[in-house]
Design a protein around this motif. Structure first.
Motif, PDB file in Angstrom:
ATOM      1  N   SER A  36       0.763  -1.232   0.108  1.00  0.00           N
ATOM      2  CA  SER A  36      -0.041  -0.125   0.066  1.00  0.00           C
ATOM      3  C   SER A  36       0.885   1.368   0.092  1.00  0.00           C
ATOM      4  CB  SER A  36      -0.954   0.034   1.196  1.00  0.00           C
ATOM      5  OG  SER A  36      -0.046  -0.015   2.488  1.00  0.00           O
ATOM      6  N   ASP A  37       2.138   1.235   0.092  1.00  0.00           N
ATOM      7  CA  ASP A  37       3.024   2.194  -0.067  1.00  0.00           C
ATOM      8  C   ASP A  37       3.218   2.774  -1.451  1.00  0.00           C
ATOM      9  OD1 ASP A  37       5.342   4.069   0.966  1.00  0.00           O
ATOM     10  OD2 ASP A  37       6.558   2.705  -0.032  1.00  0.00           O
ATOM     11  N   SER A  38       3.085   4.047  -1.525  1.00  0.00           N
ATOM     12  CA  SER A  38       3.396   4.478  -2.758  1.00  0.00           C
ATOM     13  C   SER A  38       4.701   4.388  -3.431  1.00  0.00           C
ATOM     14  CB  SER A  38       2.882   5.985  -2.927  1.00  0.00           C
ATOM     15  OG  SER A  38       3.594   6.660  -1.965  1.00  0.00           O
ATOM     16  N   LEU A  39       5.628   4.698  -2.530  1.00  0.00           N
ATOM     17  CA  LEU A  39       7.025   4.412  -3.062  1.00  0.00           C
ATOM     18  C   LEU A  39       7.216   2.993  -3.475  1.00  0.00           C
ATOM     19  CD1 LEU A  39       9.903   5.493  -3.545  1.00  0.00           C
ATOM     20  CD2 LEU A  39      10.169   5.219  -1.103  1.00  0.00           C
ATOM     21  N   GLY A  40       6.791   2.059  -2.768  1.00  0.00           N
ATOM     22  CA  GLY A  40       6.819   0.692  -2.911  1.00  0.00           C
ATOM     23  C   GLY A  40       6.273   0.174  -4.141  1.00  0.00           C
ATOM     24  N   ILE A  41       5.237   0.863  -4.424  1.00  0.00           N
ATOM     25  CA  ILE A  41       4.505   0.343  -5.755  1.00  0.00           C
ATOM     26  C   ILE A  41       5.260   1.048  -6.741  1.00  0.00           C
ATOM     27  CG2 ILE A  41       2.232   0.834  -7.201  1.00  0.00           C
ATOM     28  CD1 ILE A  41       0.906   1.466  -4.568  1.00  0.00           C
TER      29      ILE A  41
ATOM     30  N   LEU B  40       6.678  10.879  -5.661  1.00  0.00           N
ATOM     31  CA  LEU B  40       7.111  10.945  -6.758  1.00  0.00           C
ATOM     32  C   LEU B  40       7.711   9.836  -7.256  1.00  0.00           C
ATOM     33  CD1 LEU B  40       8.864  14.254  -5.986  1.00  0.00           C
ATOM     34  CD2 LEU B  40       7.375  13.907  -8.012  1.00  0.00           C
ATOM     35  N   GLY B  41       8.110   8.771  -6.361  1.00  0.00           N
ATOM     36  CA  GLY B  41       8.476   7.107  -6.443  1.00  0.00           C
ATOM     37  C   GLY B  41       7.557   6.771  -7.351  1.00  0.00           C
ATOM     38  N   LEU B  42       6.215   6.792  -6.832  1.00  0.00           N
ATOM     39  CA  LEU B  42       5.035   6.103  -7.645  1.00  0.00           C
ATOM     40  C   LEU B  42       5.030   6.883  -9.143  1.00  0.00           C
ATOM     41  CD1 LEU B  42       2.545   4.469  -8.094  1.00  0.00           C
ATOM     42  CD2 LEU B  42       1.166   6.433  -6.780  1.00  0.00           C
ATOM     43  N   SER B  43       5.272   8.056  -9.273  1.00  0.00           N
ATOM     44  CA  SER B  43       5.080   8.730 -10.512  1.00  0.00           C
ATOM     45  C   SER B  43       6.163   8.264 -11.400  1.00  0.00           C
ATOM     46  CB  SER B  43       5.190  10.481 -10.244  1.00  0.00           C
ATOM     47  OG  SER B  43       5.320  10.911 -11.718  1.00  0.00           O
ATOM     48  N   ILE B  44       7.493   8.058 -10.745  1.00  0.00           N
ATOM     49  CA  ILE B  44       8.441   7.375 -11.687  1.00  0.00           C
ATOM     50  C   ILE B  44       8.165   6.087 -12.231  1.00  0.00           C
ATOM     51  CG2 ILE B  44      10.859   6.854 -11.639  1.00  0.00           C
ATOM     52  CD1 ILE B  44      11.460   8.873  -9.775  1.00  0.00           C
ATOM     53  N   GLY B  45       7.379   5.279 -11.310  1.00  0.00           N
ATOM     54  CA  GLY B  45       7.048   3.849 -11.637  1.00  0.00           C
ATOM     55  C   GLY B  45       5.909   4.012 -12.824  1.00  0.00           C
ATOM     56  N   LEU B  46       4.936   4.816 -12.856  1.00  0.00           N
ATOM     57  CA  LEU B  46       3.918   5.082 -13.668  1.00  0.00           C
ATOM     58  C   LEU B  46       4.605   5.328 -14.968  1.00  0.00           C
ATOM     59  CD1 LEU B  46       1.356   6.756 -11.453  1.00  0.00           C
ATOM     60  CD2 LEU B  46       1.120   4.082 -12.488  1.00  0.00           C
ATOM     61  N   LYS B  47       5.510   6.053 -15.005  1.00  0.00           N
ATOM     62  CA  LYS B  47       6.239   6.654 -16.240  1.00  0.00           C
ATOM     63  C   LYS B  47       7.107   5.153 -16.764  1.00  0.00           C
ATOM     64  CE  LYS B  47       5.791  10.928 -16.217  1.00  0.00           C
ATOM     65  NZ  LYS B  47       6.883  11.777 -16.026  1.00  0.00           N
TER      66      LYS B  47
END
Length: 391
Positions: A242-247, A304-311
């Protein structure tokens, strides 16, 4: 924002970071922190790739040297001195990662006879496996951009050192990785196991072996044992979080793995499918409600870690559109509807960036409290090319 505007803003952010943390200004005290600096090196390399301006490459190489000279050695306030590896001055210069790299926390690590304080442990120095893997990636990209195998060798030597130090075997014989080790890698500071550390280690080691193909005349370390044991640690593991950085981390690993599959450098398709499945499940469970919260209840670098992953997810979809026949086409057929489902969340990336760009420009206290890491991860989200590439 258009791609050119993203690159321009990323450049402005990285120039500020370089000045504030002592990369570009010798009179400024250095502020080295391994996670932040790993992202920063990739950002400098991406800006060099986009602009061909040599200043960015020089900043990347200078930062690599500063990290090794600072975090590859004992702290100034430590009773020990020299390289963490214990190597002599000249040999340590040739192998700066043989002893691992410190996190860069302000507080010195907990003494052997000191009781653990969970709150303080987050502020104490030592070594994190998942920080070391980020630095391995930065060194691999530096090697590919410069054509110099020494950076890749340092990354592979770091992989061997980290795996040997963090690896443990439980009472049932099951292998795992400690979460945190002391600066000299002789004792565990936090014995619990990181959820994604084995996966990140596996993908990173496979990436380095793939990069080694470009240096056939070089004798580079063999990572087959590390890859075999990390694969064993990943089997049957649930990566959902559930952690955005982890996702974001799972999505980045899936993106890198897809590229390795295309390059025939990753064979475990079931594990790749597990990454994608767990990333989608995590996104669906997490939703986008956090975007409605005020800044004081949010952390920029995690989002922002999640944003990078979505990219990375968008890049992965484009990759299998370009190479639809990989593994007989069955993988692309399985992947496409799942990635299209994931891309429904892609709009979150733009909303995350816009929110934190505004906070950065207002220079709010909440932004500045984690200023260095927020800056570099925003820049990575805006221009993620080198951070997401494996070849």
């Amino acid at each position: 924002m258009h791609r050119e505007e993203n690159v321009t803003l990323a450049g402005e952010i990285m120039l500020d970071f370089a000045a504030l943390t002592g990369v570009s200004r010798e009179e400024k005290p250095q502020r080295r922190y391994l996670w932040t600096d790993a992202f920063a090196v990739c950002n400098f390399l991406e800006l060099y790739h986009r602009t061909q301006d040599e200043q960015w490459l020089l900043l990347a190489l200078r930062l690599v040297d500063q990290v090794h000279q600072t975090l590859g050695r004992h702290r100034p306030d430590s009773a020990k001195s020299g390289w963490l590896s214990g190597l002599g001055a000249e040999e340590g210069e040739r192998h700066p990662t043989r002893g691992g790299l410190r996190i860069g926390k302000k507080m010195e690590e907990r003494a052997p006879d000191e009781p653990m304080d969970e709150r303080l442990e987050w502020e104490r120095d030592g070594q994190y496996f998942h920080y070391l893997t980020k630095w391995m990636r930065a060194l691999t990209r530096t090697s590919r951009v410069t054509g110099d195998a020494c950076y890749l060798r340092w990354g592979m030597e770091l992989a061997q050192t980290a795996h040997r130090a963090f690896r443990f075997s439980g009472p049932d014989g099951e292998l795992g990785l400690h979460w945190k080790m002391s600066g000299d890698l002789r004792r565990s500071l936090v014995p619990s196991v990181g959820q994604h550390d084995p996966l990140d280690g596996l993908v990173t080691c496979c990436e380095m072996l793939c990069a080694a193909r470009h240096f056939p005349d070089q004798e580079l370390p063999d990572l087959e044992q590390e890859i075999g044991e990390l694969t064993q640690m990943c089997r049957g593991r649930d990566f959902s979080t559930s952690d955005s950085l982890g996702i974001g981390g799972i999505l980045v690993d899936a993106c890198r793995t897809g590229q390795l599959i295309v390059n025939e450098a990753f064979q475990d398709l079931a594990l790749f499918q597990r990454m994608v499945h767990d990333a989608i499940s995590s996104l669906e469970d997490t939703g986008s409600g956090f975007l409605d919260q005020p800044a004081k209840y949010r952390l920029a670098f995690r989002e922002l870690g999640l944003s990078i992953g979505l990219k990375g997810a968008a890049r992965l979809l484009r990759l299998f559109e370009e190479y639809p026949d990989v593994r007989g086409g069955e993988l692309a057929e399985w992947l496409q509807p799942r990635l299209e489902e994931m891309l429904w969340f892609h709009k979150l990336s733009g909303r995350i960036e816009e929110f934190w760009i505004e906070e950065m420009r207002k220079r709010t206290e909440h932004w500045r409290s984690h200023g260095d890491i927020n800056m570099v991860m925003l820049a990575t989200s805006l221009a993620p090319g080198q951070f997401l590439r494996t070849d």
